[in-house]
Write a protein that holds these residues in place. Structure first.
Motif, PDB file in Angstrom:
ATOM      1  N   GLU A 132      31.668  62.550  86.964  1.00  0.00           N
ATOM      2  CA  GLU A 132      32.339  62.483  88.392  1.00  0.00           C
ATOM      3  C   GLU A 132      33.461  63.319  88.686  1.00  0.00           C
ATOM      4  O   GLU A 132      33.738  63.683  89.584  1.00  0.00           O
ATOM      5  CB  GLU A 132      32.561  61.202  88.745  1.00  0.00           C
ATOM      6  CG  GLU A 132      31.526  59.928  88.966  1.00  0.00           C
ATOM      7  CD  GLU A 132      31.754  58.944  90.000  1.00  0.00           C
ATOM      8  OE1 GLU A 132      32.991  58.623  90.125  1.00  0.00           O
ATOM      9  OE2 GLU A 132      30.824  58.149  90.432  1.00  0.00           O
ATOM     10  N   ASN A 133      34.159  63.312  87.313  1.00  0.00           N
ATOM     11  CA  ASN A 133      35.579  64.079  87.533  1.00  0.00           C
ATOM     12  C   ASN A 133      35.389  65.429  87.090  1.00  0.00           C
ATOM     13  O   ASN A 133      36.184  66.241  86.878  1.00  0.00           O
ATOM     14  CB  ASN A 133      36.557  63.618  86.630  1.00  0.00           C
ATOM     15  CG  ASN A 133      37.166  62.170  87.356  1.00  0.00           C
ATOM     16  OD1 ASN A 133      37.465  62.193  88.167  1.00  0.00           O
ATOM     17  ND2 ASN A 133      36.933  61.325  86.380  1.00  0.00           N
ATOM     18  N   GLY A 134      33.953  66.231  86.977  1.00  0.00           N
ATOM     19  CA  GLY A 134      33.742  67.515  86.647  1.00  0.00           C
ATOM     20  C   GLY A 134      34.077  68.004  85.172  1.00  0.00           C
ATOM     21  O   GLY A 134      33.927  69.119  85.193  1.00  0.00           O
ATOM     22  N   ILE A 135      34.252  66.924  84.349  1.00  0.00           N
ATOM     23  CA  ILE A 135      34.571  67.198  83.041  1.00  0.00           C
ATOM     24  C   ILE A 135      33.534  67.609  82.110  1.00  0.00           C
ATOM     25  O   ILE A 135      33.258  68.623  81.185  1.00  0.00           O
ATOM     26  CB  ILE A 135      35.558  66.227  82.313  1.00  0.00           C
ATOM     27  CG1 ILE A 135      36.721  66.261  82.992  1.00  0.00           C
ATOM     28  CG2 ILE A 135      35.997  66.581  80.793  1.00  0.00           C
ATOM     29  CD1 ILE A 135      37.643  64.857  82.826  1.00  0.00           C
ATOM     30  N   TRP A 136      32.442  66.568  82.303  1.00  0.00           N
ATOM     31  CA  TRP A 136      31.292  66.566  81.512  1.00  0.00           C
ATOM     32  C   TRP A 136      30.095  66.858  82.701  1.00  0.00           C
ATOM     33  O   TRP A 136      29.837  66.333  83.449  1.00  0.00           O
ATOM     34  CB  TRP A 136      30.983  65.161  81.060  1.00  0.00           C
ATOM     35  CG  TRP A 136      30.184  64.959  79.758  1.00  0.00           C
ATOM     36  CD1 TRP A 136      28.639  64.783  80.110  1.00  0.00           C
ATOM     37  CD2 TRP A 136      30.155  64.488  78.541  1.00  0.00           C
ATOM     38  NE1 TRP A 136      28.165  64.839  79.084  1.00  0.00           N
ATOM     39  CE2 TRP A 136      29.013  64.240  78.084  1.00  0.00           C
ATOM     40  CE3 TRP A 136      31.419  64.385  77.807  1.00  0.00           C
ATOM     41  CZ2 TRP A 136      28.867  63.841  76.660  1.00  0.00           C
ATOM     42  CZ3 TRP A 136      31.237  63.851  76.688  1.00  0.00           C
ATOM     43  CH2 TRP A 136      30.059  63.632  76.093  1.00  0.00           C
ATOM     44  N   ILE A 137      29.430  67.644  81.995  1.00  0.00           N
ATOM     45  CA  ILE A 137      28.129  68.278  82.805  1.00  0.00           C
ATOM     46  C   ILE A 137      26.974  67.457  82.264  1.00  0.00           C
ATOM     47  O   ILE A 137      26.548  67.547  81.276  1.00  0.00           O
ATOM     48  CB  ILE A 137      27.998  69.679  82.615  1.00  0.00           C
ATOM     49  CG1 ILE A 137      29.069  70.654  83.159  1.00  0.00           C
ATOM     50  CG2 ILE A 137      26.372  70.306  83.251  1.00  0.00           C
ATOM     51  CD1 ILE A 137      29.168  71.855  82.842  1.00  0.00           C
ATOM     52  N   PRO A 138      26.196  66.847  83.521  1.00  0.00           N
ATOM     53  CA  PRO A 138      24.976  66.033  82.983  1.00  0.00           C
ATOM     54  C   PRO A 138      23.895  67.089  82.583  1.00  0.00           C
ATOM     55  O   PRO A 138      23.932  68.370  82.986  1.00  0.00           O
ATOM     56  CB  PRO A 138      24.478  65.508  84.283  1.00  0.00           C
ATOM     57  CG  PRO A 138      25.566  65.879  85.378  1.00  0.00           C
ATOM     58  CD  PRO A 138      26.545  66.840  84.858  1.00  0.00           C
TER      59      PRO A 138
END
Length: 93
Positions: free
Chosen positions: A48-54
Motif C-alpha cells: 500500500e505504501n509503494g515499497i513492495w511491488i506485488p
C-alpha cells in the motif's frame, strides 16, 4: 545477474498507493486483504505504501478483491513494473 527468486521486488519510487483509499472505501482492514492474498499484514502494508511491488498473481487477486482495475490500485510506474515481470515470467516459462 544473481540467480534465485525474483522476490522481494522493491519499488524505485515508494509512495502511498491509491489502493489504500479503495480498501478503506470497501471497509476492509489491511489484515483482511493480507489474509486473502496469503501474505503478512506487514508485507501488505508495504504494498500500500509503494515499497513492495506485488507479483502479477497478487495484482490479479487484488483486482478481484477490490473490484477495480490495476491502474486504480497502483501508480503507473508500479503497474508497469508488475506487467514487466509478468512478461519476463512468460518468456522464462
Amino acid at each position: 545477474g544473481q540467480g534465485g527468486a525474483p522476490l522481494p521486488l522493491y519499488s524505485s519510487e515508494p509512495g502511498e498507493q491509491p489502493i489504500k483509499a479503495l480498501r478503506r472505501g470497501r471497509n476492509l482492514a489491511q489484515a483482511d486483504v493480507a489474509e486473502l492474498l496469503d501474505v503478512g499484514p506487514e508485507t501488505y502494508s508495504r504494498m500500500e505504501n509503494g515499497i513492495w511491488i506485488p507479483t502479477p498473481e497478487q495484482l490479479d487477486m487484488l483486482v478481484k478483491i477490490l473490484r477495480a482495475k490495476a491502474d486504480k490500485l497502483f501508480s503507473p510506474n508500479i503497474v508497469a513494473e508488475i506487467e514487466d515481470s509478468r512478461k519476463k515470467a512468460k518468456v522464462g516459462g
